[in-house]
Design an enzyme around this catalytic site. Structure first.
Site, short mmCIF file in Angstrom:
data_model
loop_
_atom_site.label_atom_id
_atom_site.label_comp_id
_atom_site.label_asym_id
_atom_site.label_seq_id
_atom_site.Cartn_x
_atom_site.Cartn_y
_atom_site.Cartn_z
N TYR A 181 0.84 -1.21 0.00
CA TYR A 181 0.00 0.00 0.00
C TYR A 181 0.87 1.27 0.00
O TYR A 181 0.71 2.13 -0.85
CB TYR A 181 -0.92 -0.01 1.22
CG TYR A 181 -1.94 1.11 1.22
CD1 TYR A 181 -3.09 1.02 0.44
CD2 TYR A 181 -1.75 2.26 1.99
CE1 TYR A 181 -4.03 2.06 0.43
CE2 TYR A 181 -2.69 3.28 1.97
CZ TYR A 181 -3.82 3.18 1.21
OH TYR A 181 -4.75 4.19 1.20
N GLN A 234 0.08 4.67 20.47
CA GLN A 234 0.30 5.21 19.12
C GLN A 234 -0.78 6.25 18.81
O GLN A 234 -1.89 6.15 19.35
CB GLN A 234 0.32 4.09 18.06
CG GLN A 234 -0.98 3.38 17.77
CD GLN A 234 -1.21 2.16 18.66
OE1 GLN A 234 -0.85 2.16 19.81
NE2 GLN A 234 -1.87 1.14 18.11
N1 UDP Z 1 -6.23 -0.24 15.87
C1 UDP Z 1 -6.59 -0.79 17.11
N2 UDP Z 1 -7.73 -1.52 17.17
C2 UDP Z 1 -8.53 -1.73 16.09
C3 UDP Z 1 -8.16 -1.16 14.84
C4 UDP Z 1 -7.00 -0.43 14.78
O1 UDP Z 1 -5.88 -0.64 18.11
O2 UDP Z 1 -9.57 -2.41 16.24
C5 UDP Z 1 -5.00 0.59 15.80
C6 UDP Z 1 -4.05 0.20 14.68
O3 UDP Z 1 -3.15 -0.78 15.10
C7 UDP Z 1 -3.38 1.53 14.38
C8 UDP Z 1 -4.47 2.56 14.66
O4 UDP Z 1 -5.42 1.91 15.51
O5 UDP Z 1 -2.30 1.76 15.26
C9 UDP Z 1 -5.17 3.07 13.42
O6 UDP Z 1 -5.57 1.96 12.64
P1 UDP Z 1 -6.39 2.09 11.30
O7 UDP Z 1 -6.41 0.75 10.66
O8 UDP Z 1 -7.68 2.75 11.56
O9 UDP Z 1 -5.56 3.12 10.42
P2 UDP Z 1 -4.04 3.16 9.91
O10 UDP Z 1 -3.20 2.19 10.71
O11 UDP Z 1 -4.09 2.81 8.46
O12 UDP Z 1 -3.65 4.57 10.16
#
Ligand code: UDP
Length: 309
Positions: A143, A207
């Site tokens: 990606y 994070q």
């Molecule tokens: N995340 C989490 N629980 C969830 C989904 C995501 O803790 O059920 C965390 C994920 O590991 C990341 C952050 O939330 O650190 C954002 O994830 P998302 O997939 O929404 O977006 P991206 O990582 O693409 O920014």
């Protein structure tokens, strides 16, 4: 104005279609429903200014349009990691098809790139000149590197064929019409909260992500397409940067949920911090996202309650 929206049946695409149709423009939407959904666009089918074609972006297509909004690509890690080779193919060959069409009809192209092109950033906030910190062999690279090659291709078409290119680097966006099963943090937490199921936190939950409400993003995209600016531009909401733990607490409280937070191992290359610098968008587009997390989450929770999880 005749518009083509690739990936128009997805979360961002469906909001963009609504905006363009409200502005009395003509819209052709193509989507293969791999992650987008017919539900998001069925309300437009009766509008004579709207046309839909089921189409895989990696196969060739031909529509005479003046503006192309190139959104097609699975955007959630859950989906883009399902078939990473296809994800790379979509970003390269899908974008190539879009650019060839733009060349044929001298159309403007707005490519929706991503904050993922900054990788797990060593610099915070991230401005558009930051080159990023990426792992080209990591699991997310289909990606992140895919979006980077698509930006490269777009710029080569601009340099060699004079195509008018716009590149939006979109940071985390949320709102109604998010696919409740796509694994994004906001949709997962709201779904779990409403169902009184525990919220899964990946890693220690410290994070961060900066969350932009969909209406703000759409306004930014429309302003970018209208502008004469060609360099990449960040679209995100720097004021709304939160730790994942805090977003979980807020959603538990807003959904009046009995759910608890439970912790799971974090996946490889999950960025630790993400916050856009949007001085460029402020200055050149006069774009200032204005929806705060409280208001935005209320609208989103209302939507999720309506679709009867
Ligand atoms: N995340 C989490 N629980 C969830 C989904 C995501 O803790 O059920 C965390 C994920 O590991 C990341 C952050 O939330 O650190 C954002 O994830 P998302 O997939 O929404 O977006 P991206 O990582 O693409 O920014």
């Amino acid at each position: 104005m005749k518009n083509l929206i690739t990936g128009g049946a997805g979360f961002i695409g469906s909001h963009l279609i609504k905006k363009l149709l409200n502005d009395k423009q003509k819209v052709i939407c193509i989507d293969n429903f791999s992650t987008g959904s017919e539900k998001n666009i069925e309300k437009f089918f009766s509008n004579p200014s709207f046309k839909f074609f089921k189409q895989d972006i990696t196969k060739s297509f031909d529509y005479e349009v003046q503006q192309i909004w190139h959104l097609a690509c699975p955007a959630s890690p859950k989906y883009y990691l399902k078939n990473p080779i296809k994800t790379s193919n979509i970003n390269f060959n899908g974008t190539l098809n879009v650019l060839e069409l733009a060349k044929k009809y001298n159309a403007k192209v707005l490519f929706t790139s991503s904050s993922e092109i900054y990788g797990d950033p060593l610099k915070c906030p991230q401005d558009e000149n930051y080159k990023g910190s990426l792992n080209p062999t990591g699991i997310r690279s289909c990606y992140s590197e895919g979006k980077r090659i698509a930006e490269s291709l777009s710029f080569d078409y601009m340099r060699l064929h004079n195509i008018d290119i716009k590149i939006a680097r979109i940071f985390n966006t949320y709102g109604p019409n998010m696919n409740e099963k796509d694994g994004r943090v906001i949709s997962n937490f709201i779904s779990a909260g409403i169902r009184n199921e525990n919220l899964k936190i990946f890693g220690d939950g410290n994070q961060t992500r900066s969350f932009c409400y969909i209406d703000d993003l759409i306004e930014g995209l429309v302003k970018l397409m209208k502008s004469s600016y060609n360099n990449p531009i960040n679209l995100g909401n720097p004021k709304e940067e939160y730790q994942i733990n805090d977003i979980a607490d807020l959603i538990i409280s807003k959904t009046k949920s009995m759910a608890k937070k439970i912790y799971y191992p974090i996946s490889e290359d999950d960025p630790k911090k993400r916050q856009p610098l949007i001085d460029r968008a402020n200055k050149l587009l006069k774009w200032y996202p204005s929806t705060g997390i409280n208001e935005g989450l209320d609208f989103t929770i209302e939507h999720f309650k309506k679709i009867n999880l």
